[in-house]
Every structure is written in C-alpha cells, then in structure tokens.
Design a protein around this motif. Sequence first.
Motif, PDB file in Angstrom:
ATOM      1  N   TRP A 230     -35.188 -22.629 -11.604  1.00 26.00           N
ATOM      2  CA  TRP A 230     -36.508 -22.469 -12.202  1.00 26.00           C
ATOM      3  C   TRP A 230     -36.506 -21.985 -13.642  1.00 26.00           C
ATOM      4  O   TRP A 230     -37.431 -22.298 -14.391  1.00 26.00           O
ATOM      5  CB  TRP A 230     -37.353 -21.517 -11.345  1.00 26.00           C
ATOM      6  CG  TRP A 230     -37.625 -22.067  -9.984  1.00 26.00           C
ATOM      7  CD1 TRP A 230     -37.124 -21.629  -8.799  1.00 26.00           C
ATOM      8  CD2 TRP A 230     -38.438 -23.196  -9.664  1.00 26.00           C
ATOM      9  NE1 TRP A 230     -37.576 -22.393  -7.759  1.00 26.00           N
ATOM     10  CE2 TRP A 230     -38.403 -23.369  -8.264  1.00 26.00           C
ATOM     11  CE3 TRP A 230     -39.211 -24.084 -10.418  1.00 26.00           C
ATOM     12  CZ2 TRP A 230     -39.092 -24.383  -7.620  1.00 26.00           C
ATOM     13  CZ3 TRP A 230     -39.910 -25.088  -9.774  1.00 26.00           C
ATOM     14  CH2 TRP A 230     -39.840 -25.222  -8.391  1.00 26.00           C
ATOM     15  N   VAL A 231     -35.512 -21.216 -14.051  1.00 24.08           N
ATOM     16  CA  VAL A 231     -35.493 -20.733 -15.433  1.00 24.08           C
ATOM     17  C   VAL A 231     -35.431 -21.882 -16.429  1.00 24.08           C
ATOM     18  O   VAL A 231     -36.161 -21.873 -17.437  1.00 24.08           O
ATOM     19  CB  VAL A 231     -34.339 -19.732 -15.644  1.00 24.08           C
ATOM     20  CG1 VAL A 231     -34.127 -19.451 -17.132  1.00 24.08           C
ATOM     21  CG2 VAL A 231     -34.623 -18.433 -14.900  1.00 24.08           C
ATOM     22  N   PRO A 232     -34.602 -22.929 -16.201  1.00 25.43           N
ATOM     23  CA  PRO A 232     -34.613 -24.062 -17.140  1.00 25.43           C
ATOM     24  C   PRO A 232     -35.986 -24.751 -17.216  1.00 25.43           C
ATOM     25  O   PRO A 232     -36.372 -25.237 -18.288  1.00 25.43           O
ATOM     26  CB  PRO A 232     -33.548 -25.004 -16.573  1.00 25.43           C
ATOM     27  CG  PRO A 232     -32.636 -24.118 -15.790  1.00 25.43           C
ATOM     28  CD  PRO A 232     -33.525 -23.076 -15.199  1.00 25.43           C
ATOM     29  N   VAL A 233     -36.701 -24.797 -16.097  1.00 25.50           N
ATOM     30  CA  VAL A 233     -38.045 -25.394 -16.119  1.00 25.50           C
ATOM     31  C   VAL A 233     -38.958 -24.572 -17.024  1.00 25.50           C
ATOM     32  O   VAL A 233     -39.704 -25.118 -17.847  1.00 25.50           O
ATOM     33  CB  VAL A 233     -38.627 -25.464 -14.687  1.00 25.50           C
ATOM     34  CG1 VAL A 233     -40.054 -25.988 -14.726  1.00 25.50           C
ATOM     35  CG2 VAL A 233     -37.754 -26.346 -13.802  1.00 25.50           C
ATOM     36  N   PHE A 234     -38.905 -23.255 -16.889  1.00 29.02           N
ATOM     37  CA  PHE A 234     -39.720 -22.392 -17.747  1.00 29.02           C
ATOM     38  C   PHE A 234     -39.343 -22.583 -19.213  1.00 29.02           C
ATOM     39  O   PHE A 234     -40.217 -22.732 -20.081  1.00 29.02           O
ATOM     40  CB  PHE A 234     -39.547 -20.932 -17.359  1.00 29.02           C
ATOM     41  CG  PHE A 234     -40.297 -19.967 -18.254  1.00 29.02           C
ATOM     42  CD1 PHE A 234     -41.563 -19.539 -17.896  1.00 29.02           C
ATOM     43  CD2 PHE A 234     -39.751 -19.513 -19.448  1.00 29.02           C
ATOM     44  CE1 PHE A 234     -42.275 -18.673 -18.719  1.00 29.02           C
ATOM     45  CE2 PHE A 234     -40.444 -18.657 -20.281  1.00 29.02           C
ATOM     46  CZ  PHE A 234     -41.709 -18.231 -19.916  1.00 29.02           C
TER      47      PHE A 234
ATOM     48  N   LEU B  99     -37.892 -12.585 -21.880  1.00 31.40           N
ATOM     49  CA  LEU B  99     -38.559 -12.413 -20.589  1.00 31.40           C
ATOM     50  C   LEU B  99     -37.525 -12.422 -19.468  1.00 31.40           C
ATOM     51  O   LEU B  99     -36.601 -13.244 -19.464  1.00 31.40           O
ATOM     52  CB  LEU B  99     -39.567 -13.546 -20.381  1.00 31.40           C
ATOM     53  CG  LEU B  99     -40.592 -13.354 -19.263  1.00 31.40           C
ATOM     54  CD1 LEU B  99     -41.550 -12.218 -19.611  1.00 31.40           C
ATOM     55  CD2 LEU B  99     -41.376 -14.642 -19.040  1.00 31.40           C
ATOM     56  N   ARG B 100     -37.688 -11.512 -18.515  1.00 35.25           N
ATOM     57  CA  ARG B 100     -36.740 -11.436 -17.409  1.00 35.25           C
ATOM     58  C   ARG B 100     -36.765 -12.737 -16.609  1.00 35.25           C
ATOM     59  O   ARG B 100     -37.836 -13.321 -16.387  1.00 35.25           O
ATOM     60  CB  ARG B 100     -37.066 -10.258 -16.494  1.00 35.25           C
ATOM     61  CG  ARG B 100     -36.933  -8.909 -17.154  1.00 35.25           C
ATOM     62  CD  ARG B 100     -36.831  -7.803 -16.120  1.00 35.25           C
ATOM     63  NE  ARG B 100     -37.955  -7.765 -15.210  1.00 35.25           N
ATOM     64  CZ  ARG B 100     -39.092  -7.117 -15.436  1.00 35.25           C
ATOM     65  NH1 ARG B 100     -39.258  -6.469 -16.570  1.00 35.25           N
ATOM     66  NH2 ARG B 100     -40.051  -7.113 -14.531  1.00 35.25           N
ATOM     67  N   PRO B 101     -35.606 -13.200 -16.128  1.00 36.61           N
ATOM     68  CA  PRO B 101     -35.558 -14.446 -15.345  1.00 36.61           C
ATOM     69  C   PRO B 101     -36.517 -14.438 -14.159  1.00 36.61           C
ATOM     70  O   PRO B 101     -37.126 -15.449 -13.839  1.00 36.61           O
ATOM     71  CB  PRO B 101     -34.097 -14.526 -14.896  1.00 36.61           C
ATOM     72  CG  PRO B 101     -33.340 -13.764 -15.937  1.00 36.61           C
ATOM     73  CD  PRO B 101     -34.249 -12.648 -16.352  1.00 36.61           C
TER      74      PRO B 101
ATOM     75  N   ALA C  81     -33.705 -11.955  -7.979  1.00 35.77           N
ATOM     76  CA  ALA C  81     -33.534 -13.142  -7.133  1.00 35.77           C
ATOM     77  C   ALA C  81     -32.079 -13.601  -7.178  1.00 35.77           C
ATOM     78  O   ALA C  81     -31.287 -13.147  -7.998  1.00 35.77           O
ATOM     79  CB  ALA C  81     -34.461 -14.245  -7.609  1.00 35.77           C
ATOM     80  N   ASP C  82     -31.753 -14.516  -6.272  1.00 36.46           N
ATOM     81  CA  ASP C  82     -30.373 -15.018  -6.282  1.00 36.46           C
ATOM     82  C   ASP C  82     -30.189 -16.007  -7.434  1.00 36.46           C
ATOM     83  O   ASP C  82     -31.142 -16.569  -7.978  1.00 36.46           O
ATOM     84  CB  ASP C  82     -30.051 -15.691  -4.952  1.00 36.46           C
ATOM     85  CG  ASP C  82     -30.982 -16.860  -4.665  1.00 36.46           C
ATOM     86  OD1 ASP C  82     -30.777 -17.934  -5.258  1.00 36.46           O
ATOM     87  OD2 ASP C  82     -31.928 -16.685  -3.865  1.00 36.46           O
TER      88      ASP C  82
END
Length: 480
Positions: free
Chosen positions: A390-394, A408-410, A382-383
Amino acid sequence: MTESICLKLDELQAFKSAGDGQREFLSRVRDAAPTRELAIQKSIANRVLAFPADLQRDLDNGGSAIGIEPLPGRTWSVVLAHAGGRPRRLSYPDGSIVALDYDYVVKAFLFCYFAVSDKRHCPTVATSLLGLVSGIPNGPIPFQDVLWACAWHSDQSLAHSVMSDIVDFIVLHEAGHIYLDAHGADFLQMVVVDPARAVGGVEAVFGPGSVVTEFSVGTQGRSLWQQVTRPGHEPSLILPGTDVSERREYGPDVFALLTRFVLDSQGIPDGRLALQVTPARMLFWNLLFVFEAVVEESMNVGIANQYMLEMSRREAGRERSHPHAHSRVSVLHFHISELLRRLAVADANATMAVCSGVHDSLWSDRFWTGVALASNACEKRADNTMFEQWVPVFDSMDARMGSVHTELRPNLKCLVVKSYGELCGLVAAVTLGTVPPDRFSAFELAIGERIIQGLAGDTHFGEHLAPLTRAITDLPKTGG
C-alpha cells in the motif's frame, strides 16, 4: 498572484495594528491564485469576512434580551492563518484579530461532514479521519483539500450547513474572549465556590432556601456538575474554586451559543427558531468537541475514556489550557436547556431529549473505546507485506496530486489509501474531466462499497476501526 491566503503566525505577531493584518488578509483574498486549495481558503474567508459587522448589528438589536451587551467599539477582524494547529486571538493597540487555523478548520469540517452524512461509506471515512488526526494533531492530513472537494461534490447542501456551523462556532468563541475582556461573563449561569466554604452547608454558602442538585447530562443520567437554585436567581452550575480559571473558556462557549441564536433571529429572539435549529446545531457542536478532544489529548495525555478522564482531572485539580471537551459540552447543554426554558419554548423537553441522545452516543464508553482503538491502529506497526502493498500506492497518488508526504509514517499512508484514497482519485478524475460530473454519484457508490468491503476484511485496521465505525453509523442524524 498570492500563493496562500493564510497568514503565518510570525507575520501576525509582527503587525503593528489589527488594521494592518486585516488589510494584508483582504489583499491576499483579492489576489489569490486560481488553485483548489486557495478556492477552499476563499470559501472560508467569504464566510467570515462580514462576521464582525453582522454580529455587532444584531447584538445592538437583540442582545439585551438574553443578557449580552454590544461588543466593544474597537476593531476586530477574522483571518485565516497557519497558527500552530489551534485558533488564536491576538491583541493590538487598535483592536483584535481572530486567527482561524486553516488545517484545524478543514479537519474539523471533514470529520463532522463525514460523521453526519447518511452514505454508507462515510462512517468509515470519519473513523479514519479521527485516527489520522490522533496521529497528526497539529498539521494537515494527506489530501485534505481533495476530501473537501469530495464533500462538496457529494452533498453541497450538507457541506455548506456543516461548514457554516463549525466555522461560526469557532469564530464566535474567539469573539467571546474579546467580549469577556470588556464586559465579563454575567450571562454565564455559573457560580464559583471555594471548597473550604462548602463545609458550612448549602445555606451557609448560597443563602436561605437554596437547593443543590446534580445536573445530569443525557438520558443515561451521567453527572459531571452540581447546580444550585437560589430564591430570586436563575439556576446555576457550581464551579469549584480550584477550577475558576476555566471560566475563561466556558464563557466564550456560552457566548457563542447565545450570539448564534441572536444571529439566527436577526436580532429579534424567537423561541420557535431556537426549537428548530437546536438539535442539528448540537449535533455539529458535539462533533466539533469530539474533534477538539482528540486534538488536545493527542498533543497531551493520549486518548482515554472520557468520563474517567474528566473525573480524574477534577479530583486532581489539574489546570489545563482548556477545560475538558466533555465538560464544555455539558455546560453548553445546561445553557441551551435554560435558554429554552427562559423563552418558554413549548416542546423544549422533546428538543433536549434529542440533544441528550446525541450526547449519549458521542460521549459513551463505547464511542471512546472506538476512538482509542482507531488511534491504536495508527500507532500499531503493520507487517512489511502490508507496507509493500500500500505504501507505493500512496506515494504514486501523492506524486500525481502534487503533494509531498515523505515523512508520513507508513502506517498512516496505508490507512489513507484503504479508507479514502479511492474517493480522492474520483475527485481528481472529475476535475480532469475523465469522469463526467453527472456520473459522480454512481462512481462514489461503487467506490464506497469497495472501501467498506476492503476494510472489513483487513486484520490490521478493520478490527480496530469497526467499533468506532458502528458507533458513528448509529449516531442520531439530526443535521442538515
């Protein structure tokens, strides 16, 4: 207190006896700490601990009616384990241990549950789970224990039904290996033919009066097998001699089918009961084999069109650790049809038509094109804007729930957040008492609509997941 009920593979291999392994597992079940993950493990353990005794009793009573002998007298038991991503069977001087791989069972349950649930957001979750499994075929997916709790909060009756059928089939398949070692597979309606002998014609191979026809699975008439009808014999599938090793897996599958029927009947085979449970059970088993296909292909050749992959495998004569999942489903379909015929079930054709509809939905080119697209969505980068959002949310969710998924991959982190992250948050809120349990359904409905709308407009995941989501939405819902 025990930190995990699951035995590790090296622990299982170090036991001197099956009895030692069973005693250690029972000790861990008894001393388990009161955590969510161990509660899940205990619920699975409670399902399987009585299996050997129940199966032995009912086979003694009714197995002979369908060609199954009593199980051998040596000990066998079932344990939960971290066994490398697949169920395993280990042999000892005093018997065997069936090791259910915990992550395999939980992921299979979650996919099957969300695939058959009639709630609008569930096909989206099921779709995402297949994508994640293709990226993580032999380990836990993020927040799988929270998703398990979500399933039980949402529909406990359906969750129990799905878990029972999935776990039972896996256990009975592994028990089938124990049975085959002792008794062989005479119940398997399958004959092995050396292709070199086939040039002599049907009667030269099978005897006078024999007829060979195509066995077509599903309403689309797609055939993977030939079958032979011989005077004085039951119809049988024809297995090429180059694939004779595959009987080692077809036999336990059919053993699981037949013994599940004996267990349902409590040792007294009843055709009416077979008629009642067959459509729902075949839905769950088809879904389990879809999951199995994604796991195996992600570990090996990659996701492909099922029909063409099966055909190319047979033409090449390439031996696999297991027959292709599509081929295994076809063998089950044949034996269920034959079981209903032998029991003289009045509405057998209508029942098999429902099973054929499930088969056509789950093994169609449309469905597996969707699986391939979902897998691609997990692989496609993804860009950076998406990652930044979204990664910080995860990572924040991960920290709050006590998990660590730093490797885990982004891309996969983004998919988790967008497809079922809010459901996990809801379960966490109910657990903490922030949301009363009686308001769970209303919150789940609102969150489900947000998930659907959020992915619908997503250019990265949405266009890849949409075809598979539509296919799962249209799946005949005969479960429950």
